[in-house]
Each structure stands twice: as structure tokens, then as C-alpha cells.
Write an enzyme that holds these catalytic residues in place. Structure first.
Site, PDB file in Angstrom:
ATOM      1  N   CYS A 297       0.783  -1.217   0.084  1.00 35.52           N
ATOM      2  CA  CYS A 297      -0.009   0.160   0.015  1.00 35.52           C
ATOM      3  C   CYS A 297       0.933   1.153  -0.111  1.00 35.52           C
ATOM      4  CB  CYS A 297      -0.863   0.021   0.959  1.00 35.52           C
ATOM      5  SG  CYS A 297      -1.838   1.388   1.358  1.00 35.52           S
TER       6      CYS A 297
ATOM      7  N   HIS B 203      -9.199  -3.808  -2.486  1.00 36.59           N
ATOM      8  CA  HIS B 203      -8.111  -2.920  -1.542  1.00 36.59           C
ATOM      9  C   HIS B 203      -8.464  -1.618  -1.497  1.00 36.59           C
ATOM     10  CE1 HIS B 203      -3.900  -2.146  -0.111  1.00 36.59           C
ATOM     11  NE2 HIS B 203      -4.169  -0.965  -0.459  1.00 36.59           N
ATOM     12  N   GLU B 204      -8.652  -0.960  -2.744  1.00 40.46           N
ATOM     13  CA  GLU B 204      -9.158   0.622  -2.804  1.00 40.46           C
ATOM     14  C   GLU B 204     -10.409   0.832  -2.240  1.00 40.46           C
ATOM     15  OE1 GLU B 204      -6.958   2.460  -3.311  1.00 40.46           O
ATOM     16  OE2 GLU B 204      -5.520   0.644  -4.225  1.00 40.46           O
TER      17      GLU B 204
ATOM     18  N   HIS C 188     -10.176   0.898   1.357  1.00 44.05           N
ATOM     19  CA  HIS C 188      -9.777   2.342   1.860  1.00 44.05           C
ATOM     20  C   HIS C 188     -10.927   3.257   2.072  1.00 44.05           C
ATOM     21  CE1 HIS C 188      -5.318   2.540   1.860  1.00 44.05           C
ATOM     22  NE2 HIS C 188      -5.340   1.960   1.062  1.00 44.05           N
TER      23      HIS C 188
END
EC number: 3.5.1.88
Length: 156
Positions: free
Chosen positions: A90, A132-133, A136
């Protein structure tokens, strides 16, 4: 376009759920362009708005294949199938890599820069990067999903 400063952990913005985008305007377009440029210069495959200090549900993904740049605004995962386990890093955690389990296939609903809703199906690395995004955008960091951390020499 401008290269933005990437927020490093620890920082509250990284662990705070983001607001939905309501205004699809020139400021949003500039943010998307700047985020994409920042991601490419940082050698990343994805970047979420909180990583540049903006608490909005905006992410860009570009894994370097012929899919090209994907802009995700207010994204949500509608469907997940299968599993893949592999290394993740990351940009907000420089030099830190860990093994993370993700769905191998996802179907996502999102909006484009004009506010138009679209559906996207992804698998493999693209599915991993998108998940993953999206994490976030909900204040979830990959470190909360790591099953083991890698030494740098293990990734070569």
C-alpha cells in the site's frame, strides 16, 4: 495535473469511512486526474482519495494491462466469488507487504466522473486491486487482513 502528497499511516483520514460523492463537477475531474498521475508516479496500481487526504468515495485503479485506467466513484461490491491469496502492499505503508485473502471475482457497481452508474466485473489482480481500494473508502486498511507479513527479499 498535479502530483499529490500521499498520506502515510498513521493518519486518521485513512481509518475514517468516506463520504459519498454528490457533486460531479470540475473539482472531481481534477481530483481524478491528479490521483491517477500520483498513482503512476508512485508506481502503484490503485489509489483511494483518503490516501491523498480527501475523505470522498473516489478511487482510481490501473494494473498496467489493456483494461487501462478505471475510475470508481461511490463503488460497492455486489457479488464476490472464489478466493485468491497473495501479496499486497500500500502506498500509505511504504515498504510493508503482507499476504491477504481476497475474492477472485467481483462485480462492482460504481459511478463514472459524470455520475452515470456502471457495472464492472473483475478477476485476479484487477479484482484484488479494486477490493483493496474499496476497503480504503470504508476506512479498512490492508494490514487488518494480513495473514502474514513478507520480508522484502521474499518478494523479489
Amino acid at each position: 495535473m498535479a502530483v499529490l502528497e500521499i498520506v502515510k499511516h498513521p493518519n486518521e483520514v485513512l481509518e475514517t469511512p468516506c463520504e459519498r460523492v454528490i457533486n460531479f463537477d470540475k473539482k472531481l475531474v481534477k481530483l481524478l486526474k491528479d490521483m491517477h498521475e500520483t498513482m503512476l508516479i508512485a508506481d502503484g496500481v490503485g489509489l483511494a482519495a483518503p490516501q491523498v487526504g480527501v475523505s470522498l468515495q473516489v478511487a482510481v485503479v490501473d494494473i498496467g494491462d489493456d483494461t487501462g485506467k478505471i475510475e470508481l466513484i461511490n463503488p460497492s461490491i455486489l457479488e464476490k466469488r472464489g478466493e485468491q491469496v497473495g501479496p499486497e502492499g500500500c502506498l500509505s505503508f511504504p515498504g510493508l507487504y503482507g499476504e491477504v485473502e481476497r475474492a477472485d471475482y467481483i462485480k462492482v457497481r460504481a459511478q463514472n466522473r459524470r455520475g452515470k452508474v456502471f457495472l464492472l466485473e473483475a478477476e485476479g489482480l484487477l479484482a484484488r486491486a479494486i477490493q483493496h481500494e474499496i476497503d480504503h473508502l470504508h476506512g479498512v486498511l490492508f494490514t487488518s487482513k494480513v495473514t502474514r507479513y513478507y520480508e522484502e527479499n521474499e518478494l523479489e
